[in-house]
Design a protein around this motif. Structure first.
Motif, PDB file in Angstrom:
ATOM      1  N   ILE A 178      37.730  25.305 -21.665  1.00 18.43           N
ATOM      2  CA  ILE A 178      36.918  26.204 -20.839  1.00 18.43           C
ATOM      3  C   ILE A 178      37.843  27.105 -20.036  1.00 18.43           C
ATOM      4  O   ILE A 178      38.776  26.621 -19.384  1.00 18.43           O
ATOM      5  CB  ILE A 178      36.021  25.404 -19.868  1.00 18.43           C
ATOM      6  CG1 ILE A 178      35.175  24.382 -20.626  1.00 18.43           C
ATOM      7  CG2 ILE A 178      35.141  26.343 -19.034  1.00 18.43           C
ATOM      8  CD1 ILE A 178      34.586  23.303 -19.737  1.00 18.43           C
ATOM      9  N   LYS A 179      37.593  28.393 -20.092  1.00 18.01           N
ATOM     10  CA  LYS A 179      38.377  29.324 -19.278  1.00 18.01           C
ATOM     11  C   LYS A 179      38.130  29.030 -17.804  1.00 18.01           C
ATOM     12  O   LYS A 179      36.989  28.838 -17.380  1.00 18.01           O
ATOM     13  CB  LYS A 179      37.978  30.766 -19.601  1.00 18.01           C
ATOM     14  CG  LYS A 179      38.874  31.816 -18.983  1.00 18.01           C
ATOM     15  CD  LYS A 179      38.464  33.202 -19.459  1.00 18.01           C
ATOM     16  CE  LYS A 179      39.319  34.271 -18.813  1.00 18.01           C
ATOM     17  NZ  LYS A 179      38.924  35.633 -19.278  1.00 18.01           N
ATOM     18  N   PHE A 180      39.199  28.943 -17.024  1.00 12.51           N
ATOM     19  CA  PHE A 180      39.066  28.541 -15.625  1.00 12.51           C
ATOM     20  C   PHE A 180      38.155  29.521 -14.884  1.00 12.51           C
ATOM     21  O   PHE A 180      38.345  30.723 -14.953  1.00 12.51           O
ATOM     22  CB  PHE A 180      40.436  28.505 -14.935  1.00 12.51           C
ATOM     23  CG  PHE A 180      40.495  27.512 -13.808  1.00 12.51           C
ATOM     24  CD1 PHE A 180      41.142  26.298 -13.973  1.00 12.51           C
ATOM     25  CD2 PHE A 180      39.894  27.777 -12.583  1.00 12.51           C
ATOM     26  CE1 PHE A 180      41.199  25.363 -12.942  1.00 12.51           C
ATOM     27  CE2 PHE A 180      39.936  26.868 -11.551  1.00 12.51           C
ATOM     28  CZ  PHE A 180      40.598  25.650 -11.723  1.00 12.51           C
ATOM     29  N   PRO A 181      37.139  29.016 -14.170  1.00 10.44           N
ATOM     30  CA  PRO A 181      36.246  29.899 -13.399  1.00 10.44           C
ATOM     31  C   PRO A 181      37.030  30.764 -12.416  1.00 10.44           C
ATOM     32  O   PRO A 181      38.060  30.355 -11.892  1.00 10.44           O
ATOM     33  CB  PRO A 181      35.332  28.912 -12.674  1.00 10.44           C
ATOM     34  CG  PRO A 181      35.336  27.687 -13.530  1.00 10.44           C
ATOM     35  CD  PRO A 181      36.734  27.598 -14.079  1.00 10.44           C
ATOM     36  N   GLU A 212      48.442  28.731  -8.816  1.00  7.19           N
ATOM     37  CA  GLU A 212      48.442  27.581  -9.729  1.00  7.19           C
ATOM     38  C   GLU A 212      48.282  26.255  -9.000  1.00  7.19           C
ATOM     39  O   GLU A 212      47.562  25.367  -9.464  1.00  7.19           O
ATOM     40  CB  GLU A 212      49.728  27.578 -10.559  1.00  7.19           C
ATOM     41  CG  GLU A 212      49.775  26.484 -11.607  1.00  7.19           C
ATOM     42  CD  GLU A 212      51.009  26.568 -12.487  1.00  7.19           C
ATOM     43  OE1 GLU A 212      51.882  25.684 -12.390  1.00  7.19           O
ATOM     44  OE2 GLU A 212      51.096  27.526 -13.288  1.00  7.19           O
ATOM     45  N   GLU A 213      48.964  26.106  -7.858  1.00  4.25           N
ATOM     46  CA  GLU A 213      48.877  24.836  -7.141  1.00  4.25           C
ATOM     47  C   GLU A 213      47.450  24.529  -6.703  1.00  4.25           C
ATOM     48  O   GLU A 213      47.035  23.370  -6.647  1.00  4.25           O
ATOM     49  CB  GLU A 213      49.826  24.800  -5.933  1.00  4.25           C
ATOM     50  CG  GLU A 213      49.627  25.920  -4.944  1.00  4.25           C
ATOM     51  CD  GLU A 213      50.543  27.105  -5.176  1.00  4.25           C
ATOM     52  OE1 GLU A 213      50.929  27.758  -4.187  1.00  4.25           O
ATOM     53  OE2 GLU A 213      50.867  27.379  -6.352  1.00  4.25           O
ATOM     54  N   SER A 214      46.670  25.584  -6.407  1.00  2.00           N
ATOM     55  CA  SER A 214      45.268  25.382  -6.041  1.00  2.00           C
ATOM     56  C   SER A 214      44.432  24.981  -7.250  1.00  2.00           C
ATOM     57  O   SER A 214      43.527  24.144  -7.146  1.00  2.00           O
ATOM     58  CB  SER A 214      44.692  26.658  -5.429  1.00  2.00           C
ATOM     59  OG  SER A 214      45.158  26.849  -4.113  1.00  2.00           O
ATOM     60  N   LEU A 215      44.737  25.549  -8.401  1.00  2.00           N
ATOM     61  CA  LEU A 215      43.997  25.197  -9.616  1.00  2.00           C
ATOM     62  C   LEU A 215      44.232  23.730  -9.983  1.00  2.00           C
ATOM     63  O   LEU A 215      43.318  23.039 -10.445  1.00  2.00           O
ATOM     64  CB  LEU A 215      44.415  26.106 -10.775  1.00  2.00           C
ATOM     65  CG  LEU A 215      44.281  27.623 -10.548  1.00  2.00           C
ATOM     66  CD1 LEU A 215      44.517  28.369 -11.857  1.00  2.00           C
ATOM     67  CD2 LEU A 215      42.914  27.975  -9.968  1.00  2.00           C
ATOM     68  N   ILE A 216      45.451  23.268  -9.753  1.00  2.00           N
ATOM     69  CA  ILE A 216      45.756  21.852  -9.993  1.00  2.00           C
ATOM     70  C   ILE A 216      44.942  20.974  -9.040  1.00  2.00           C
ATOM     71  O   ILE A 216      44.368  19.950  -9.442  1.00  2.00           O
ATOM     72  CB  ILE A 216      47.265  21.596  -9.829  1.00  2.00           C
ATOM     73  CG1 ILE A 216      48.029  22.287 -10.957  1.00  2.00           C
ATOM     74  CG2 ILE A 216      47.573  20.096  -9.808  1.00  2.00           C
ATOM     75  CD1 ILE A 216      49.534  22.259 -10.801  1.00  2.00           C
TER      76      ILE A 216
END
Length: 226
Positions: A178-181, A212-216
């Protein structure tokens, strides 16, 4: 007797395949290090490089192979892993699901079949989170852009150049990518989350969908609540 001879022949062929390209490669049933096509040589000058981690070849660790495998580098323009032998550079053969750890880069690449915006791909993704529920991957991509012509007959035309595209982040659930929202609203809707609880988490964690750190952090949260 004939069965024994056939068995020995098949074993020897498999062993030879695993050894092509580097005498130090430990035995493996795969053919990852057999020499695939040599990367094409561009006939004109191109500025920049297609390697997101630098043009050096780095040590790697791969399950099923010994410690003395060839050093590799990732070509994000061609979406290929490269190794060097006798001053010639070759592509490796892609194997579905193979994991390649670059210890010095603290990065792991995984070859995967995935679908993005309706298009099927088979290439390398950086593994950021691996979980039985939701995993997080990043696709690195470099494109080749045309240099501009000089507006003056006395000027010099700009060379073609490699340019890094924006990284694409993908969440994997089972076998679906899924493409990240793009924002909190879409994230809540995509995964059917409790709005107030998520907003409280996002505020306390200072979530930023462009980092990126927030997506993790977001995928770690997803694995805790879903």
């Amino acid at each position: 007797m004939r069965k024994i001879v056939v068995t020995i022949f098949l074993f020897s062929q498999t062993f030879i395949l695993a050894q092509v390209g580097n005498e130090n490669v430990s035995f493996s049933t795969g053919n990852f290090f057999t020499r695939a096509n040599r990367p094409s040589t561009k006939e004109h000058i191109i500025d920049g490089i297609p390697y997101p981690n630098g043009k050096q070849f780095d040590k790697v660790a791969i399950d099923g192979y010994g410690k003395n495998v060839q050093n590799l580098r990732y070509n994000a323009y061609d979406d290929e892993m490269e190794f060097q032998e006798k001053e010639q550079t070759y592509y490796t053969n892609k194997e579905e699901g193979i994991k390649i750890l670059f210890p010095s880069l603290k990065k792991t690449y995984v070859s995967s079949n995935y679908v993005v915006e309706g298009k099927s791909k088979f290439g390398y993704l950086v593994l950021l989170i691996e979980n039985s529920k939701y995993s997080l991957y990043k696709r690195e991509k470099i494109e080749l852009l045309k240099g501009e012509k000089s507006p003056s007959a006395f000027g010099k035309d700009a060379n073609d150049y490699y340019a890094k595209e924006k990284d694409l982040y993908l969440i994997k659930k089972d076998s679906i990518f899924i493409k990240f929202p793009k924002n909190s609203k879409d994230f809540i809707e995509q995964f059917d989350l409790n709005k107030s609880e998520f907003e409280s988490f996002a505020k306390s964690s200072k979530v930023n969908f462009s980092k990126e750190e927030s997506l993790i952090k977001l995928v770690d949260y997803l694995n805790q609540v879903k």
